[in-house]
Design a protein around this motif. Structure first.
Motif, mmCIF file in Angstrom:
data_model
loop_
_atom_site.group_PDB
_atom_site.id
_atom_site.type_symbol
_atom_site.label_atom_id
_atom_site.label_comp_id
_atom_site.label_asym_id
_atom_site.label_seq_id
_atom_site.Cartn_x
_atom_site.Cartn_y
_atom_site.Cartn_z
ATOM 1 N N MET A 69 0.830 -1.207 0.000
ATOM 2 C CA MET A 69 0.000 0.000 0.000
ATOM 3 C C MET A 69 0.861 1.251 0.000
ATOM 4 O O MET A 69 0.529 2.258 -0.644
ATOM 5 C CB MET A 69 -0.939 -0.022 1.204
ATOM 6 N N GLU A 120 -4.083 5.068 -2.780
ATOM 7 C CA GLU A 120 -4.288 3.706 -3.273
ATOM 8 C C GLU A 120 -5.451 3.657 -4.258
ATOM 9 O O GLU A 120 -5.442 2.882 -5.208
ATOM 10 C CB GLU A 120 -4.532 2.739 -2.114
ATOM 11 N N GLY A 121 -6.468 4.522 -4.028
ATOM 12 C CA GLY A 121 -7.593 4.576 -4.945
ATOM 13 C C GLY A 121 -7.162 4.920 -6.361
ATOM 14 O O GLY A 121 -7.634 4.331 -7.339
ATOM 15 N N VAL A 138 -5.343 1.973 -7.912
ATOM 16 C CA VAL A 138 -6.255 0.938 -8.398
ATOM 17 C C VAL A 138 -6.698 1.247 -9.827
ATOM 18 O O VAL A 138 -6.825 0.347 -10.664
ATOM 19 C CB VAL A 138 -7.468 0.795 -7.458
ATOM 20 N N ASN A 174 -8.039 -3.223 -4.954
ATOM 21 C CA ASN A 174 -6.966 -2.743 -4.068
ATOM 22 C C ASN A 174 -5.648 -3.303 -4.555
ATOM 23 O O ASN A 174 -5.601 -4.125 -5.473
ATOM 24 C CB ASN A 174 -7.241 -3.117 -2.596
ATOM 25 N N SER A 175 -4.573 -2.847 -3.949
ATOM 26 C CA SER A 175 -3.226 -3.191 -4.423
ATOM 27 C C SER A 175 -2.683 -4.476 -3.827
ATOM 28 O O SER A 175 -1.662 -4.991 -4.276
ATOM 29 C CB SER A 175 -2.254 -2.049 -4.092
ATOM 30 N N ASN A 177 -11.681 -6.125 0.510
ATOM 31 C CA ASN A 177 -11.902 -4.763 0.994
ATOM 32 C C ASN A 177 -12.563 -4.744 2.363
ATOM 33 O O ASN A 177 -12.261 -3.894 3.208
ATOM 34 C CB ASN A 177 -12.764 -3.986 -0.006
ATOM 35 N N TYR A 232 -10.349 0.774 3.153
ATOM 36 C CA TYR A 232 -10.393 0.308 1.767
ATOM 37 C C TYR A 232 -10.182 1.497 0.820
ATOM 38 O O TYR A 232 -10.479 2.649 1.180
ATOM 39 C CB TYR A 232 -11.723 -0.395 1.468
ATOM 40 N N PRO A 233 -9.657 1.264 -0.380
ATOM 41 C CA PRO A 233 -9.330 2.372 -1.290
ATOM 42 C C PRO A 233 -10.556 3.187 -1.698
ATOM 43 O O PRO A 233 -11.616 2.630 -2.007
ATOM 44 C CB PRO A 233 -8.730 1.663 -2.510
ATOM 45 N N THR A 268 -13.765 2.531 -4.455
ATOM 46 C CA THR A 268 -14.068 1.110 -4.634
ATOM 47 C C THR A 268 -15.171 0.703 -3.668
ATOM 48 O O THR A 268 -15.473 1.408 -2.698
ATOM 49 C CB THR A 268 -12.834 0.223 -4.409
ATOM 50 N N ASN A 290 -10.764 -8.373 -5.263
ATOM 51 C CA ASN A 290 -10.121 -8.507 -6.572
ATOM 52 C C ASN A 290 -10.537 -9.811 -7.235
ATOM 53 O O ASN A 290 -10.868 -10.790 -6.556
ATOM 54 C CB ASN A 290 -8.590 -8.494 -6.426
#
Length: 443
Positions: free
Chosen positions: A135, A145-146, A149, A168-169, A174, A181-182, A185, A191
């Protein structure tokens, strides 16, 4: 005679006794076919992109930390572009500190008010699969992070990853991140990757940035005054209980586990210049993901070989020439530009043929090339045709099953006078033909 029989029986008994004490290897040689205990799986030849085996390979499943392969790729790309350097530093925010301290995330316990280099953060991510360092790299590259993504999904589209979605990375759900969480999202989302898209992602990582294998192949390394280990048991670890899982040639790529994903692994190994990429998703245990990977790799290395099927200059019968107009020669020979090498099942060389596909844009309405024609000029492609039981195709859209078809010599253009004489000759030949046809019609 009886004495000889007794000796033979005794010798047989001794052999059986000794055999019973021999430690059997964990992984046996692959059979003609392979049955993989995983929800989905795939095996790919990394040199050509040829799919050697697949099982439910298009099914989208949570990839857990195999997600980090995309984060790794974007780090290498950012380094290449000069967006960041390996020596750049960053500090750990309050949010990342909490994530790193969460034992359920297998955090390594990052400290605050410490300058961590990009190289150290990448090592912790690629080797130990740490989430907070992942992150931190995402934030360093994209700001948040958003935003990172968004980069992940854009790159997935560019790579042509089927059934891929990143939220997310790290590969965590999430929901498990709570309020962290980003942005942008869904808080309940996760994912998704198919085995095919995971293999294609791995293919791009090792093809575009082969130096990434120098890091993914490290069994353990010192980080922030502690030793961190690689979760890939197929590397040459020192721990005794891991030795049965070590596999010759393995140097990556990424393990993964969450409750939703189960145990998964994208592996890669190279032997004698041949590199394979394997993916198993949703296996039942940590041990099973490596056992099933070994079965896949055994199958690939045992039953397939890279073979030169057709040499450069090869010509297909009935397609060896093309007609030429306005040239000093009425035709030109065409042939393969390069040799055709492909991974094939051993003993199946005779099941492959070539089909020349001529570029129609190169020809006139009569199917002729117009002089002048250069030597080595591309006039089409040759496609490898397999006449066997099954062909799984290629992981990349075009794959390496096409080779350029080129002219073998040059054809100069006739001078204007010869072209004019030819045109006059064609005119009168056409005129005579028309008159003959007309006379025939009268009778």
């Amino acid at each position: 005679m009886k004495q000889s029989i007794k000796k033979g029986v005794f010798a047989s008994f001794i052999i059986m006794l000794l055999t019973s004490f021999v430690v059997q290897p964990t992984f046996v040689q692959a059979a003609e076919t392979v049955d993989i205990n995983a929800e989905s799986a795939i095996l790919v030849d990394a040199n050509s992109g040829k799919i050697l085996y697949e099982k439910n390979a298009d099914e989208a499943l949570p990839p857990a930390s195999m997600t980090k392969m995309m984060t790794e790729y974007l780090v290498w790309e950012a380094i290449e572009k000069g967006t960041i350097t390996w020596d750049d530093t960053t500090q750990i925010s309050d949010v990342l500190y909490k994530v790193s301290a969460n034992t359920s995330f297998s955090g390594i316990g990052l400290r605050q008010n410490i300058d961590y280099t990009v190289r150290d953060l990448y090592n912790a991510m690629a080797i130990n699969s740490d989430n907070a360092t992942t992150m931190a790299l995402a934030e360093l590259i994209a700001g948040t992070e958003g935003e990172f993504v968004k980069m992940m999904n854009a790159k997935a589209e560019e790579m042509g990853l089927p059934a891929a979605k990143f939220v997310n990375s790290t590969g965590l759900d999430n929901k498990s991140l709570g309020e962290h969480y980003p942005e942008g999202t869904n808080p309940d989302d996760t994912n998704l990757l198919s085995a095919k898209s995971a293999a294609l992602l791995g293919y791009h990582l090792v093809t575009d940035y082969p130096e990434s294998l120098d890091i993914s192949s490290i069994p353990e390394i010192e980080f922030d005054e502690q030793m961190i280990r690689n979760w890939n048991w197929m590397l040459p670890h020192q721990a005794t209980f891991l030795k049965p899982y070590v596999y010759e040639g393995v140097d990556g790529l990424k393990t993964g586990f969450t409750e939703k994903a189960g145990y998964c692994f994208t592996g890669t190994a190279e032997r004698n210049g041949n590199r394979l990429i394997s993916v198993v998703m949703k296996t039942a245990s940590e041990e099973e993901r490596f056992k099933e990977t070994a079965k896949l790799l055994d199958y690939g290395f045992t039953h397939f070989e890279s073979k030169e099927l057709f040499k450069a200059g090869y010509q297909v019968k009935d397609q060896a020439t093309l007609p030429v107009i306005k040239g000093k020669s009425d035709e030109v020979e065409i042939a393969l530009k390069d040799s055709f090498t492909a991974p094939i099942k051993k003993g199946e060389e005779d099941k492959y043929t070539l089909q020349f596909e001529i570029d129609q844009a190169k020809l006139n309405n009569e199917g002729e090339l117009e002089a002048p024609v250069k030597k080595g000029e591309k006039v089409g492609t040759a496609t490898l045709i397999y006449d066997g039981d099954a062909d799984n195709g290629y992981i990349i859209e075009k794959g390496n099953n096409k080779i350029d078809v080129v002219t073998t010599k040059a054809v100069e253009k006739k001078n204007w006078f010869m072209i004019m004489l030819g045109s006059i000759g064609d005119f009168f030949r056409g005129l005579v033909t028309s008159i003959v046809d007309m006379i025939k019609g009268l009778f």
